[in-house]
Each structure stands twice: as structure tokens, then as C-alpha cells.
Design an enzyme around this catalytic site. Structure first.
Site, short mmCIF file in Angstrom:
data_model
loop_
_atom_site.label_atom_id
_atom_site.label_comp_id
_atom_site.label_asym_id
_atom_site.label_seq_id
_atom_site.Cartn_x
_atom_site.Cartn_y
_atom_site.Cartn_z
N GLY A 14 12.76 -5.33 3.18
CA GLY A 14 12.66 -6.58 2.43
C GLY A 14 11.33 -7.31 2.57
O GLY A 14 11.26 -8.52 2.35
N MET A 94 16.80 1.71 -3.78
CA MET A 94 16.62 3.15 -3.85
C MET A 94 17.63 3.87 -4.75
O MET A 94 17.86 5.06 -4.58
CB MET A 94 16.66 3.75 -2.43
CG MET A 94 15.51 3.24 -1.58
SD MET A 94 13.94 3.20 -2.48
CE MET A 94 12.86 3.84 -1.27
N ARG A 95 18.22 3.14 -5.69
CA ARG A 95 19.14 3.79 -6.63
C ARG A 95 18.64 3.59 -8.06
O ARG A 95 18.00 2.57 -8.35
CB ARG A 95 20.55 3.23 -6.50
CG ARG A 95 21.19 3.60 -5.19
CD ARG A 95 22.50 2.89 -5.00
NE ARG A 95 22.94 3.04 -3.64
CZ ARG A 95 23.87 3.92 -3.23
NH1 ARG A 95 24.47 4.69 -4.11
NH2 ARG A 95 24.20 4.00 -1.97
N ILE A 96 18.99 4.56 -8.91
CA ILE A 96 18.54 4.47 -10.29
C ILE A 96 19.42 3.48 -11.05
O ILE A 96 20.65 3.56 -11.00
CB ILE A 96 18.54 5.87 -10.94
CG1 ILE A 96 17.52 6.74 -10.21
CG2 ILE A 96 18.22 5.78 -12.43
CD1 ILE A 96 17.61 8.20 -10.54
N HIS A 113 6.60 0.02 -7.25
CA HIS A 113 6.62 1.42 -6.80
C HIS A 113 5.34 1.70 -6.01
O HIS A 113 4.25 1.30 -6.43
CB HIS A 113 6.71 2.35 -8.01
CG HIS A 113 6.80 3.78 -7.61
ND1 HIS A 113 7.97 4.33 -7.12
CD2 HIS A 113 5.86 4.76 -7.55
CE1 HIS A 113 7.75 5.60 -6.81
NE2 HIS A 113 6.48 5.87 -7.05
N ASP A 149 11.12 5.44 -12.66
CA ASP A 149 9.74 4.96 -12.49
C ASP A 149 8.89 5.21 -13.74
O ASP A 149 7.70 5.55 -13.63
CB ASP A 149 9.09 5.62 -11.25
CG ASP A 149 9.88 5.37 -9.99
OD1 ASP A 149 10.46 4.28 -9.85
OD2 ASP A 149 9.94 6.27 -9.13
N GLN A 175 1.52 -1.31 1.02
CA GLN A 175 2.46 -2.45 1.03
C GLN A 175 1.74 -3.79 1.02
O GLN A 175 2.20 -4.75 0.39
CB GLN A 175 3.39 -2.36 2.23
CG GLN A 175 4.52 -1.37 1.94
CD GLN A 175 5.82 -1.83 2.56
OE1 GLN A 175 5.89 -1.97 3.77
NE2 GLN A 175 6.82 -2.06 1.75
N GLN A 177 -0.85 -4.47 -0.55
CA GLN A 177 -1.18 -4.71 -1.96
C GLN A 177 0.06 -5.00 -2.79
O GLN A 177 0.00 -5.76 -3.76
CB GLN A 177 -1.95 -3.51 -2.53
CG GLN A 177 -3.29 -3.29 -1.88
CD GLN A 177 -4.18 -4.53 -1.93
OE1 GLN A 177 -4.35 -5.13 -2.98
NE2 GLN A 177 -4.74 -4.92 -0.79
N GLU A 178 1.19 -4.39 -2.41
CA GLU A 178 2.44 -4.65 -3.14
C GLU A 178 2.75 -6.14 -3.13
O GLU A 178 3.18 -6.72 -4.13
CB GLU A 178 3.62 -3.92 -2.50
CG GLU A 178 3.61 -2.42 -2.69
CD GLU A 178 4.84 -1.76 -2.10
OE1 GLU A 178 5.81 -2.44 -1.72
OE2 GLU A 178 4.83 -0.52 -2.00
C1 GAR Z 1 8.18 -0.52 -0.93
O1 GAR Z 1 7.06 0.21 -0.48
C2 GAR Z 1 8.51 -0.19 -2.36
O2 GAR Z 1 7.38 0.04 -3.12
C3 GAR Z 1 9.32 1.06 -2.18
O3 GAR Z 1 10.14 0.80 -1.08
C4 GAR Z 1 9.44 -0.08 -0.19
C5 GAR Z 1 10.34 -1.25 0.13
O4 GAR Z 1 9.73 -2.08 1.08
N1 GAR Z 1 10.09 1.36 -3.35
C6 GAR Z 1 10.29 2.59 -3.79
O5 GAR Z 1 9.88 3.57 -3.23
C7 GAR Z 1 11.13 2.65 -5.07
N2 GAR Z 1 10.98 3.92 -5.69
P1 GAR Z 1 10.33 -3.49 1.44
O6 GAR Z 1 11.84 -3.31 1.64
O7 GAR Z 1 9.65 -3.87 2.72
O8 GAR Z 1 10.03 -4.45 0.32
#
Ligand code: GAR
Length: 206
Positions: A14, A94-96, A113, A149, A175, A177-178
Site C-alpha cells: 500500500g 493483483m487480479r484482473i 504498473h 495492462d 516505486q 517514481q510511481e
Molecule cells: C507497485 O509496484 C505496483 O506498480 C505493482 O504492485 C506494487 C504495489 O506496491 N502493481 C502491479 O504489478 C500490477 N500489475 P504498493 O502496494 O506498495 O503500492
């Protein structure tokens, strides 16, 4: 300008939710987190939500790790609607996502992503990128469609891949950058500054 009512879905740590909560608390994003939903009962994302006083729910999605069962999807839609969510932000979910949920929030489901899509969709994208040998990677915020995606890209941020990177060090760099990218994308949405034309997400002036 609108105040986004966000429903956040996640399966793990999260950190993206936390970045969103922090920026809202600092009054730098016109949004409220209306509720948080996880398919994992003890996911830390639920803790973070509760800590921030946000309604947090575990929705049991059944034994498969990647599918969203019909009942679970309906339950998630009900929770989102009951809490007034108008925008769904997937943050490590993590689910579609299935068509019913997409239909309930048309052009209002976003995902982050950890790669520069369309390269490396799917699981552990940072590791796929490292193993492939690319020199740049990054993250993508996109609208969600029925593919995996594949939806229209709102924005991307890049990072360099270093010779000494391990999957963990690269993921950490991506992350960081996310956390910037997701907020930028949500801000554009809240300010009505994006419109979708086919596959392209264009910026409009405010
Ligand atoms: C993140 O890196 C996100 O981009 C990835 O899961 C992580 C969650 O981190 N998502 C995927 O891979 C979706 N295909 P977080 O729980 O710390 O936000």
C-alpha cells in the site's frame, strides 16, 4: 475542478495508497479516499487505510490468485458505490478487473504498473525488465480496459537501470517514481485536464 472520490484496491504493502493519502492530507490533491478494498485479509494496505480513518474492507476473492470471481466483483462494486466512490485506483491489486466493474465506473478505473508499457505487462514487471536487459525502465499510469495492462496510457516516468541492480533495488527506484506519477495522473483527472481519444490520452487546458 472536482474532488475525486477514490476507491482504492490493493493486495499488498500500500505504498501508493500512502502517497495518495499523504498528498491529500497536505491539501495538494483534490481527492478523498472514500474506501479501500483488498483481496488479502492481512494486507498492510488495509492497516494504512484504518490508520488514516478510511473505511477498509477485505473481499474474499476465492482460491485463484489472479481471477476476480463474480460474487467478489459484485461485492466490491457495492462497497465502492455505498461509499460514494466515483473513481477506482488500482494500487498493487493483483487480479484482473472484470467488465462489470469497468461498466460501473466507465473511463474511471486507473492502474499503476511498474514498467514502461507496453513492455513487460503482468507480474514482477521490474524483474522481467532486468532479466531482459533494458537500460531504462519506469512506471505507467493507465486507464484500465478488459486486457491485462493494455488500457490507454495517461503518463509514464522513467528510471535508469544500473549494472548493479537487483530486482529489489530496481523495484524501489521505480516505486519512488510511481508515487509521483499516480498523483500527477489523479491531479490531471481531478482538474478535468485529460480526454481519451481512441488509445491516446490527451491533455486539455484548464
Ligand atoms: C507497485 O509496484 C505496483 O506498480 C505493482 O504492485 C506494487 C504495489 O506496491 N502493481 C502491479 O504489478 C500490477 N500489475 P504498493 O502496494 O506498495 O503500492
Amino acid at each position: 475542478m472536482e474532488t475525486l472520490q477514490l476507491g482504492v484496491l490493493g493486495s499488498g504493502n500500500g505504498s501508493n495508497l500512502q502517497a495518495i493519502l499523504d498528498v491529500i492530507a497536505a491539501c495538494k490533491l483534490e481527492a478523498k479516499v472514500a474506501c479501500v478494498i483488498s483481496d488479502v485479509a492481512d494486507a498492510f494496505i488495509l492497516e494504512r487505510a484504518r490508520e488514516a480513518g478510511v473505511p477498509a474492507f477485505h473481499v474474499d476473492c476465492g482460491p485463484s490468485k489472479s481471477k476476480l470471481e463474480k460474487d467478489a466483483e459484485q461485492r466490491a462494486i457495492s462497497i465502492l458505490q455505498e461509499h460514494g466512490a466515483d473513481t477506482v485506483a488500482l494500487a498493487g491489486f493483483m487480479r484482473i478487473i472484470k467488465p462489470d466493474l469497468l461498466r460501473a465506473f466507465p473511463q474511471r478505473v486507473l492502474n499503476i504498473h511498474p514498467s514502461l508499457l507496453p513492455s513487460f505487462p503482468g507480474l514482477r514487471a521490474w524483474e522481467q525488465a532486468l532479466n531482459y536487459g533494458v537500460r531504462h525502465s519506469g512506471c505507467t499510469v493507465h486507464f484500465v480496459d478488459e486486457g491485462m495492462d493494455t488500457g490507454p496510457i495517461i503518463l509514464q516516468r522513467t528510471v535508469l537501470v544500473h549494472d548493479r541492480d537487483t530486482p529489489d533495488t530496481l523495484h524501489k527506484r521505480i516505486q519512488s517514481q510511481e508515487h509521483i506519477a499516480y498523483i500527477e495522473a489523479l491531479r490531471l483527472l481531478a482538474r478535468g485536464r485529460i480526454k481519451i481519444e481512441g488509445r491516446r490520452v490527451l491533455r486539455t487546458n484548464d
